[in-house]
Design a protein around this motif. Structure first.
Motif, short mmCIF file in Angstrom:
data_model
loop_
_atom_site.label_atom_id
_atom_site.label_comp_id
_atom_site.label_asym_id
_atom_site.label_seq_id
_atom_site.Cartn_x
_atom_site.Cartn_y
_atom_site.Cartn_z
N HIS A 162 88.95 -119.62 5.67
CA HIS A 162 87.61 -120.19 5.52
C HIS A 162 86.71 -119.18 4.79
O HIS A 162 86.76 -118.00 5.09
CB HIS A 162 87.04 -120.52 6.90
N PRO A 163 85.84 -119.60 3.88
CA PRO A 163 85.57 -120.98 3.46
C PRO A 163 86.44 -121.45 2.30
O PRO A 163 86.22 -122.55 1.78
CB PRO A 163 84.11 -120.93 3.05
N ASN A 164 87.40 -120.65 1.88
CA ASN A 164 88.22 -121.02 0.72
C ASN A 164 89.42 -121.85 1.17
O ASN A 164 90.58 -121.39 1.12
CB ASN A 164 88.66 -119.76 -0.02
N VAL A 165 89.15 -123.06 1.62
CA VAL A 165 90.21 -123.94 2.08
C VAL A 165 90.83 -124.63 0.87
O VAL A 165 90.11 -125.20 0.04
CB VAL A 165 89.65 -124.99 3.06
N PRO A 166 92.17 -124.58 0.73
CA PRO A 166 92.80 -125.26 -0.41
C PRO A 166 92.39 -126.73 -0.47
O PRO A 166 92.19 -127.38 0.57
CB PRO A 166 94.29 -125.10 -0.14
N ALA A 167 92.28 -127.26 -1.68
CA ALA A 167 91.75 -128.61 -1.87
C ALA A 167 92.72 -129.69 -1.43
O ALA A 167 92.31 -130.82 -1.17
CB ALA A 167 91.37 -128.81 -3.33
N SER A 168 94.01 -129.38 -1.38
CA SER A 168 95.00 -130.41 -1.07
C SER A 168 96.13 -129.80 -0.25
O SER A 168 96.31 -128.58 -0.21
CB SER A 168 95.57 -131.01 -2.35
N VAL A 169 96.92 -130.68 0.37
CA VAL A 169 98.05 -130.19 1.13
C VAL A 169 99.06 -129.51 0.21
O VAL A 169 99.71 -128.53 0.60
CB VAL A 169 98.70 -131.35 1.93
N GLU A 170 99.19 -130.00 -1.02
CA GLU A 170 100.11 -129.37 -1.98
C GLU A 170 99.66 -127.95 -2.29
O GLU A 170 100.49 -127.02 -2.34
CB GLU A 170 100.19 -130.19 -3.26
N ALA A 171 98.36 -127.78 -2.50
CA ALA A 171 97.85 -126.44 -2.78
C ALA A 171 98.02 -125.52 -1.59
O ALA A 171 98.32 -124.33 -1.73
CB ALA A 171 96.37 -126.54 -3.17
N THR A 194 98.61 -123.34 9.72
CA THR A 194 99.82 -123.88 9.10
C THR A 194 100.65 -124.64 10.13
O THR A 194 101.25 -125.68 9.83
CB THR A 194 100.66 -122.75 8.47
N ASN A 195 100.68 -124.13 11.35
CA ASN A 195 101.42 -124.80 12.42
C ASN A 195 100.96 -126.25 12.59
O ASN A 195 101.78 -127.18 12.65
CB ASN A 195 101.21 -124.06 13.74
N PHE A 196 99.65 -126.44 12.69
CA PHE A 196 99.13 -127.77 12.96
C PHE A 196 99.27 -128.69 11.75
O PHE A 196 99.40 -129.91 11.91
CB PHE A 196 97.67 -127.68 13.42
N LEU A 197 99.22 -128.13 10.55
CA LEU A 197 99.43 -128.94 9.37
C LEU A 197 100.83 -129.53 9.36
O LEU A 197 101.01 -130.74 9.12
CB LEU A 197 99.21 -128.09 8.11
N LEU A 198 101.84 -128.72 9.68
CA LEU A 198 103.22 -129.22 9.68
C LEU A 198 103.44 -130.24 10.78
O LEU A 198 104.13 -131.25 10.58
CB LEU A 198 104.20 -128.06 9.83
N VAL A 199 102.86 -130.02 11.95
CA VAL A 199 103.03 -130.99 13.04
C VAL A 199 102.32 -132.29 12.69
O VAL A 199 102.80 -133.38 13.01
CB VAL A 199 102.54 -130.42 14.38
N LYS A 200 101.16 -132.21 12.02
CA LYS A 200 100.49 -133.44 11.55
C LYS A 200 101.41 -134.21 10.61
O LYS A 200 101.52 -135.44 10.70
CB LYS A 200 99.19 -133.08 10.86
N TYR A 264 93.43 -133.47 4.96
CA TYR A 264 94.70 -132.94 5.45
C TYR A 264 94.52 -131.87 6.52
O TYR A 264 95.47 -131.56 7.25
CB TYR A 264 95.54 -132.40 4.28
N VAL A 265 93.32 -131.27 6.65
CA VAL A 265 93.10 -130.25 7.68
C VAL A 265 92.54 -130.83 8.97
O VAL A 265 92.25 -130.09 9.91
CB VAL A 265 92.18 -129.11 7.18
N HIS A 266 92.38 -132.15 9.06
CA HIS A 266 91.70 -132.74 10.21
C HIS A 266 92.48 -132.62 11.51
O HIS A 266 91.93 -132.85 12.58
CB HIS A 266 91.36 -134.21 9.94
N SER A 267 93.74 -132.26 11.45
CA SER A 267 94.45 -131.96 12.70
C SER A 267 93.95 -130.67 13.31
O SER A 267 94.17 -130.41 14.51
CB SER A 267 95.95 -131.86 12.45
N SER A 268 93.25 -129.85 12.52
CA SER A 268 92.75 -128.56 12.99
C SER A 268 91.24 -128.51 13.14
O SER A 268 90.73 -127.84 14.04
CB SER A 268 93.17 -127.45 12.02
N VAL A 269 90.51 -129.19 12.27
CA VAL A 269 89.07 -128.98 12.19
C VAL A 269 88.45 -130.18 11.49
O VAL A 269 89.13 -130.95 10.83
CB VAL A 269 88.76 -127.67 11.43
N GLY A 270 87.13 -130.36 11.64
CA GLY A 270 86.43 -131.37 10.85
C GLY A 270 85.81 -132.50 11.63
O GLY A 270 85.14 -133.35 11.06
#
Length: 511
Positions: A162-171, A194-200, A264-270
């Protein structure tokens, strides 16, 4: 150096820290709206209610959040609720139960319920390898159990800065796909998005639905939540409070927009929500209406790490076992927290605290405050160290450092702390003072630590940090040089010494 890496063997240090190092500003009188009559479902004894209000009053005096809301449940019955705030920037900021708060990483609670719902439907197996659900992962990642990811014990590299969150899941994946593990899988608990992104990604694969649909359908719509939404700048202004983050150079509070994050980050924050909706969600959770109560209890048991120690997360929930009591929940943004505490051998005896604030000159120690509020309702939940810090922090200004040191020494004697843990205790309280009252106050604790433990690089390091923050680079350099002499292989301290030397050389050449 951050205090988390300096606590050594102090097992009770969880939850002590605050963030933000601004000087304390004079408190502004609370609004007369601060204690409306709020209907509760079960009355507390007058002494307990008074103790809760006293804790919150002290919190306001020390941290000065512009507005906050708190609700406490005993079982599934609401026993306490309060909204309070100051009038700042020419507008009232006393919230109500419909006021919208950004809850940051507390958003993970909705994700964890979605995961448990999937487990109950027989879709997601937490003991299966993540590679069974997500294609295209590096070979070394594919064998990691889903549960290990949820418990932040995977050792995977981190994509979220944060605050430089990649714009996409690919990035995001491009950042970490070729990166090294941060530690061997299963070795330590290390908070990692990264853990929560993969589980999402696994959750969406097994359900055939987007995460947004899962949460909207199975939690928000199912419970009739009116104020809960993922988003940022597009939010409506109805019953919305302003967010604040620190102060500018003039001491004025800095207002900020509600943060917007890529979906794509909503499993963690937002997530943004209100106390009203969180009360509804909490009651449904406690009654087993979202997932079975036994499912919760089963998932609130963390798997041991490689060394046999208990990790800090139980299937993604922040976890602490104190023997008689177990606490689970999650905080977010240094300003909100959800804590459910229950008797380890009788889980139906429990208390739940929801604390939300919208920021101010410094971040509230929300987890520690939640433990203290829960402790007033059901004594034994807060640790002796949490109680000590919560009592001493507001007393520092009135009583001064000698009185604080006397109390800290008494605690060290009661707990039979050895020299290493006693040094860590003073160091921890020094950082507590740094975060709340600023660098001059912190030097009291750090100087005492240097006097008592002059052969410790850690004590000189901490004092150097506070002196530098107070604007005296020459004196700070002396302490950093001393620390480096005691620990000559420390690259971080060597870099600080070089930076301070360069700063003083520039100042000398400008004269």
């Amino acid at each position: 150096m951050g205090i988390c890496s300096k606590l050594g063997g102090m097992s009770l240090a969880i939850g002590l820290l605050t963030a933000g190092c601004s000087e304390q500003t004079a408190p502004v009188a609370p609004s007369e709206q601060s204690r409306p009559d709020i209907a509760v479902e079960a009355p507390l004894p007058d002494a307990t209610r008074d103790a809760l209000n006293a804790r919150l009053d002290a919190m306001m005096e020390v941290y000065s959040p512009v507005g906050y809301s708190v609700a406490i449940f005993r079982g599934d019955a609401l026993v306490f609720e309060r909204h309070d705030g100051f009038e700042r920037i020419s507008r009232p900021d006393v919230p109500n139960e419909r006021s919208l708060y950004a809850v940051f990483s507390m958003s993970k609670l909705f994700f964890l319920v979605a995961v448990m719902q999937s487990v109950e439907r027989g879709e997601l197996d937490l003991d299966a390898p993540i590679g069974e659900y997500v294609d295209g992962l590096p070979t070394a990642w594919q064998v990691l159990p889903v549960r290990q990811l949820l418990e932040h014990a995977s050792g995977l590299p981190e994509y979220y800065f944060h605050p430089n969150v990649p714009a996409s899941v690919e990035a995001a994946m491009d950042l970490v796909r070729e990166a090294d593990f941060l530690n061997p899988p299963g070795a330590v608990s290390r908070y990692n998005q990264t853990n929560f992104l993969l589980v999402k990604m696994a959750l969406e694969q097994v359900s055939g639905r987007t995460y947004a649909d899962l949460v909207q359908t199975d939690q928000m719509a199912r419970l009739g939540l009116r104020d809960t939404v993922f988003g940022g700048r597009r939010l409506a202004n109805q019953d919305r409070i302003v967010l604040y983050r620190g102060q500018d150079e003039n001491g004025d509070l800095l207002a900020s927009e509600f943060p917007a994050y890529p979906p794509y980050v909503h499993s963690s924050v937002g997530l943004n929500t209100s106390l009203s909706d969180l009360k509804t969600w909490t009651r449904a959770l406690l009654r087993g209406e979202l997932v079975a109560r036994q499912t919760l209890l089963d998932h609130w048991q963390p798997r041991p790490l490689a060394d046999g120690q208990t990790g800090a997360y139980a299937t993604g929930w922040e976890y602490q076992n104190l023997g008689t009591f177990t606490t689970v929940g999650h905080g977010g943004g240094g300003r909100v927290n959800f804590m459910h505490a229950f008797r380890t051998d009788a889980p139906d005896e429990n208390v739940t605290v929801i604390y939300l604030d919208n920021g101010g000159p410094r971040d509230t120690s929300a987890r520690r405050l939640s433990a203290m509020l829960a402790n007033e309702v059901m004594p034994g939940i807060a640790t002796p160290l949490q109680i000590l810090f919560e009592d001493l922090t507001p007393a520092y200004r009135a009583q001064g450092w000698p009185a604080m040191l006397e109390r800290l020494d008494a605690y060290a004697a009661e707990q039979a702390l050895d020299a290493t843990d006693n040094e860590a205790l003073l160091n921890s309280f020094g950082y507590n003072l740094l975060n709340v009252y600023g660098a001059p106050a912190a030097q009291d604790a750090f100087r005492t630590n240097v006097e008592r433990y002059p052969g410790s690089a850690n004590t000189h390091d901490s004092l150097g940090e506070a002196i530098r923050a107070a604007g005296d680079p020459a004196s700070a350099l002396d302490h950093y040089r001393h620390a480096l002499a005691l620990e000559p292989g420390n690259a971080r301290m060597a870099a600080i010494v070089a930076d301070l030397e360069a700063e003083l050389a520039r100042a000398a050449s400008a004269e």
